[in-house]
Design a protein around this motif. Sequence first.
Motif, PDB file in Angstrom:
ATOM      1  N   TYR A 283       0.790  -1.230   0.000  1.00 49.96           N
ATOM      2  CA  TYR A 283       0.000   0.000   0.000  1.00 49.96           C
ATOM      3  C   TYR A 283       0.822   1.281   0.000  1.00 49.96           C
ATOM      4  CZ  TYR A 283      -3.705  -3.243   1.342  1.00 49.96           C
ATOM      5  OH  TYR A 283      -4.590  -4.273   1.369  1.00 49.96           O
ATOM      6  N   GLY A 284       2.112   1.224   0.267  1.00 50.91           N
ATOM      7  CA  GLY A 284       2.898   2.434   0.401  1.00 50.91           C
ATOM      8  C   GLY A 284       2.491   3.204   1.645  1.00 50.91           C
ATOM      9  N   ASN A 285       2.828   4.472   1.671  1.00 51.95           N
ATOM     10  CA  ASN A 285       2.531   5.345   2.806  1.00 51.95           C
ATOM     11  C   ASN A 285       1.147   5.959   2.607  1.00 51.95           C
ATOM     12  OD1 ASN A 285       2.308   7.495   4.609  1.00 51.95           O
ATOM     13  ND2 ASN A 285       4.421   8.187   4.336  1.00 51.95           N
ATOM     14  N   THR A 286       0.183   5.513   3.393  1.00 49.34           N
ATOM     15  CA  THR A 286      -1.185   6.026   3.288  1.00 49.34           C
ATOM     16  C   THR A 286      -1.488   7.040   4.392  1.00 49.34           C
ATOM     17  OG1 THR A 286      -2.004   4.105   4.519  1.00 49.34           O
ATOM     18  CG2 THR A 286      -2.089   3.989   2.110  1.00 49.34           C
ATOM     19  N   SER A 287      -0.450   7.628   4.967  1.00 49.32           N
ATOM     20  CA  SER A 287      -0.575   8.709   5.947  1.00 49.32           C
ATOM     21  C   SER A 287      -1.436   8.278   7.132  1.00 49.32           C
ATOM     22  CB  SER A 287      -1.102   9.970   5.258  1.00 49.32           C
ATOM     23  OG  SER A 287      -1.010  11.094   6.100  1.00 49.32           O
ATOM     24  N   ALA A 288      -2.480   9.020   7.464  1.00 55.23           N
ATOM     25  CA  ALA A 288      -3.287   8.730   8.651  1.00 55.23           C
ATOM     26  C   ALA A 288      -4.001   7.391   8.565  1.00 55.23           C
ATOM     27  CB  ALA A 288      -4.306   9.843   8.876  1.00 55.23           C
ATOM     28  N   ALA A 289      -4.086   6.825   7.362  1.00 54.22           N
ATOM     29  CA  ALA A 289      -4.774   5.542   7.187  1.00 54.22           C
ATOM     30  C   ALA A 289      -3.889   4.343   7.476  1.00 54.22           C
ATOM     31  CB  ALA A 289      -5.323   5.440   5.761  1.00 54.22           C
ATOM     32  N   SER A 290      -2.576   4.525   7.525  1.00 53.60           N
ATOM     33  CA  SER A 290      -1.680   3.365   7.493  1.00 53.60           C
ATOM     34  C   SER A 290      -1.815   2.471   8.721  1.00 53.60           C
ATOM     35  CB  SER A 290      -0.226   3.819   7.313  1.00 53.60           C
ATOM     36  OG  SER A 290       0.304   4.375   8.499  1.00 53.60           O
ATOM     37  N   ILE A 291      -1.902   3.054   9.905  1.00 58.41           N
ATOM     38  CA  ILE A 291      -2.006   2.234  11.124  1.00 58.41           C
ATOM     39  C   ILE A 291      -3.336   1.483  11.177  1.00 58.41           C
ATOM     40  CG2 ILE A 291      -2.132   2.296  13.647  1.00 58.41           C
ATOM     41  CD1 ILE A 291      -0.011   4.541  13.551  1.00 58.41           C
ATOM     42  N   PRO A 292      -4.491   2.159  10.978  1.00 57.36           N
ATOM     43  CA  PRO A 292      -5.738   1.391  11.055  1.00 57.36           C
ATOM     44  C   PRO A 292      -5.914   0.365   9.944  1.00 57.36           C
ATOM     45  CG  PRO A 292      -6.182   3.668  10.397  1.00 57.36           C
ATOM     46  CD  PRO A 292      -4.749   3.610  10.849  1.00 57.36           C
ATOM     47  N   ILE A 293      -5.344   0.610   8.750  1.00 54.96           N
ATOM     48  CA  ILE A 293      -5.406  -0.414   7.700  1.00 54.96           C
ATOM     49  C   ILE A 293      -4.608  -1.643   8.121  1.00 54.96           C
ATOM     50  CG2 ILE A 293      -4.686  -1.010   5.353  1.00 54.96           C
ATOM     51  CD1 ILE A 293      -5.357   1.840   4.497  1.00 54.96           C
ATOM     52  N   ALA A 294      -3.394  -1.427   8.629  1.00 49.73           N
ATOM     53  CA  ALA A 294      -2.551  -2.547   9.076  1.00 49.73           C
ATOM     54  C   ALA A 294      -3.199  -3.288  10.241  1.00 49.73           C
ATOM     55  CB  ALA A 294      -1.169  -2.037   9.463  1.00 49.73           C
ATOM     56  N   LEU A 295      -3.785  -2.538  11.167  1.00 50.97           N
ATOM     57  CA  LEU A 295      -4.473  -3.152  12.301  1.00 50.97           C
ATOM     58  C   LEU A 295      -5.633  -4.019  11.827  1.00 50.97           C
ATOM     59  CD1 LEU A 295      -5.177  -3.311  15.395  1.00 50.97           C
ATOM     60  CD2 LEU A 295      -6.570  -1.270  15.033  1.00 50.97           C
ATOM     61  N   ASP A 296      -6.458  -3.479  10.947  1.00 53.60           N
ATOM     62  CA  ASP A 296      -7.631  -4.207  10.474  1.00 53.60           C
ATOM     63  C   ASP A 296      -7.246  -5.481   9.736  1.00 53.60           C
ATOM     64  OD1 ASP A 296     -10.506  -4.478   9.851  1.00 53.60           O
ATOM     65  OD2 ASP A 296      -9.870  -4.063   7.795  1.00 53.60           O
ATOM     66  N   GLU A 297      -6.234  -5.390   8.885  1.00 57.33           N
ATOM     67  CA  GLU A 297      -5.804  -6.593   8.156  1.00 57.33           C
ATOM     68  C   GLU A 297      -5.313  -7.673   9.111  1.00 57.33           C
ATOM     69  OE1 GLU A 297      -4.640  -5.297   3.637  1.00 57.33           O
ATOM     70  OE2 GLU A 297      -3.003  -5.731   5.027  1.00 57.33           O
ATOM     71  N   ALA A 298      -4.568  -7.278  10.140  1.00 58.16           N
ATOM     72  CA  ALA A 298      -4.034  -8.250  11.101  1.00 58.16           C
ATOM     73  C   ALA A 298      -5.144  -8.870  11.943  1.00 58.16           C
ATOM     74  CB  ALA A 298      -2.989  -7.584  11.986  1.00 58.16           C
ATOM     75  N   VAL A 299      -6.145  -8.076  12.295  1.00 55.69           N
ATOM     76  CA  VAL A 299      -7.288  -8.597  13.057  1.00 55.69           C
ATOM     77  C   VAL A 299      -8.060  -9.602  12.211  1.00 55.69           C
ATOM     78  CG1 VAL A 299      -9.544  -7.995  14.025  1.00 55.69           C
ATOM     79  CG2 VAL A 299      -7.531  -6.618  14.588  1.00 55.69           C
ATOM     80  N   ARG A 300      -8.341  -9.237  10.957  1.00 55.25           N
ATOM     81  CA  ARG A 300      -9.138 -10.110  10.091  1.00 55.25           C
ATOM     82  C   ARG A 300      -8.370 -11.360   9.665  1.00 55.25           C
ATOM     83  NH1 ARG A 300     -13.911  -7.616   8.609  1.00 55.25           N
ATOM     84  NH2 ARG A 300     -13.995  -5.448   9.312  1.00 55.25           N
ATOM     85  N   ALA A 301      -7.037 -11.288   9.692  1.00 60.14           N
ATOM     86  CA  ALA A 301      -6.220 -12.462   9.376  1.00 60.14           C
ATOM     87  C   ALA A 301      -6.059 -13.398  10.574  1.00 60.14           C
ATOM     88  CB  ALA A 301      -4.848 -12.027   8.868  1.00 60.14           C
ATOM     89  N   GLY A 302      -6.565 -12.968  11.739  1.00 66.09           N
ATOM     90  CA  GLY A 302      -6.445 -13.796  12.941  1.00 66.09           C
ATOM     91  C   GLY A 302      -5.132 -13.654  13.671  1.00 66.09           C
ATOM     92  N   LYS A 303      -4.274 -12.726  13.205  1.00 65.54           N
ATOM     93  CA  LYS A 303      -3.003 -12.489  13.903  1.00 65.54           C
ATOM     94  C   LYS A 303      -3.257 -11.844  15.259  1.00 65.54           C
ATOM     95  CE  LYS A 303       0.800 -11.888  10.624  1.00 65.54           C
ATOM     96  NZ  LYS A 303       1.769 -10.889  10.122  1.00 65.54           N
ATOM     97  N   ILE A 304      -3.944 -10.713  15.240  1.00 63.55           N
ATOM     98  CA  ILE A 304      -4.259 -10.001  16.475  1.00 63.55           C
ATOM     99  C   ILE A 304      -5.526 -10.591  17.067  1.00 63.55           C
ATOM    100  CG2 ILE A 304      -4.993  -7.787  17.440  1.00 63.55           C
ATOM    101  CD1 ILE A 304      -3.201  -6.400  15.416  1.00 63.55           C
ATOM    102  N   LYS A 305      -5.433 -10.987  18.339  1.00 63.40           N
ATOM    103  CA  LYS A 305      -6.552 -11.613  19.026  1.00 63.40           C
ATOM    104  C   LYS A 305      -6.980 -10.766  20.218  1.00 63.40           C
ATOM    105  CE  LYS A 305      -5.250 -16.304  17.662  1.00 63.40           C
ATOM    106  NZ  LYS A 305      -4.318 -15.847  16.633  1.00 63.40           N
ATOM    107  N   PRO A 306      -8.219 -10.920  20.675  1.00 62.89           N
ATOM    108  CA  PRO A 306      -8.678 -10.150  21.835  1.00 62.89           C
ATOM    109  C   PRO A 306      -7.727 -10.297  23.015  1.00 62.89           C
ATOM    110  CG  PRO A 306     -10.522 -11.274  20.818  1.00 62.89           C
ATOM    111  CD  PRO A 306      -9.290 -11.764  20.119  1.00 62.89           C
TER     112      PRO A 306
END
Length: 330
Positions: A283-306
């Motif tokens: 995705y390159g540098n998406t500025s203010a979007a970069s952290i929440p995009i990375a977070l969401d992908e990791a959550v949906r991939a099952g990497k990040i768990k509650p």
Amino acid sequence: MTNTGIAMIGSGSATPPVSLDNQRLSQIVETSDEWIASRTGIRDRRVADPQTSLCSLATAASKQAIAMAQIDPSEIDLIVLATSTPDDLFGSASQIQAQLGATQAVAFDLTAACSGFIFGLVTAAQFIRTGVYKTVLLIGGDILSRWVDWSDRRTCVLFGDGAGAVVLQASECDRLLGFELRSDGTQNGCLNLSFQAQPQPLIDQITVSPGTYQPITMNGKEVYRFAVKKVPEVIEKALFRADLTVDQINWLILHQANQRIIDAVAQRLNIPSDRVISNLANYGNTSAASIPIALDEAVRAGKIKPGDVIATSGFGAGLTWGAAIFQWGI
């Protein structure tokens, strides 16, 4: 009013369908996949077409976050849009509010460039902790392709477009464990998207200054030096406020600016690479979007768990930087 804890209960993300990889970019400017990838870690980025608005991306990301949180848009009390590239210079958060049907929500924009999501998270948290609002939608989104000089290979290879969103809600247990925010305006010249006036005499001694914003300019070496030094420091301060050590972090999510920066910060903090989340290559540098995009992908991939403890840091124009330590989920 009573102090209340904060939980992050939903995430979402959206990017334009149009992909511009390094090979195609090399047909526009004198560069190559090897040159870009070796210096930045970026291999692809998404670019919004003229029909794609920031509001459309932000609304799509928000709908995903709202669905994951299992709430109705009418339950949202506040919408904070962290962006430097609104569709309307007066602000775009209210348009998103309307598109979501979040009829009870007050909405406003917040500008802190690539630190925007972290600054927005801390801002939203204060409304919840003081009991003013219960449910907050926080969005980080930017369309930097609008403001890139596509003949400048030093900057045009870096940026992409997208939006990410999270739902924050009042909770008995506080999952925002610690944070630290910083600014240094003396280094403002290192990264700019500045207004250039074109003075126009109006009447008598009165002159007005219509104009437009100029493409992004950046001193890459100074920004790199700043990030590698300041980001580990601010994360350590946030960890201190959270009364945690680096060993207690499950995941590190940095603003996705440059893979060399991500690697250098992780090494300074002694965080192994398998605990570092990076999607910069796609995705390159998406500025203010970069952290929440990375977070969401990791959550949906099952990497990040509650319950996982996440250290995150944003840094960029201003210059601004900040860090937050939080646990994912209720």
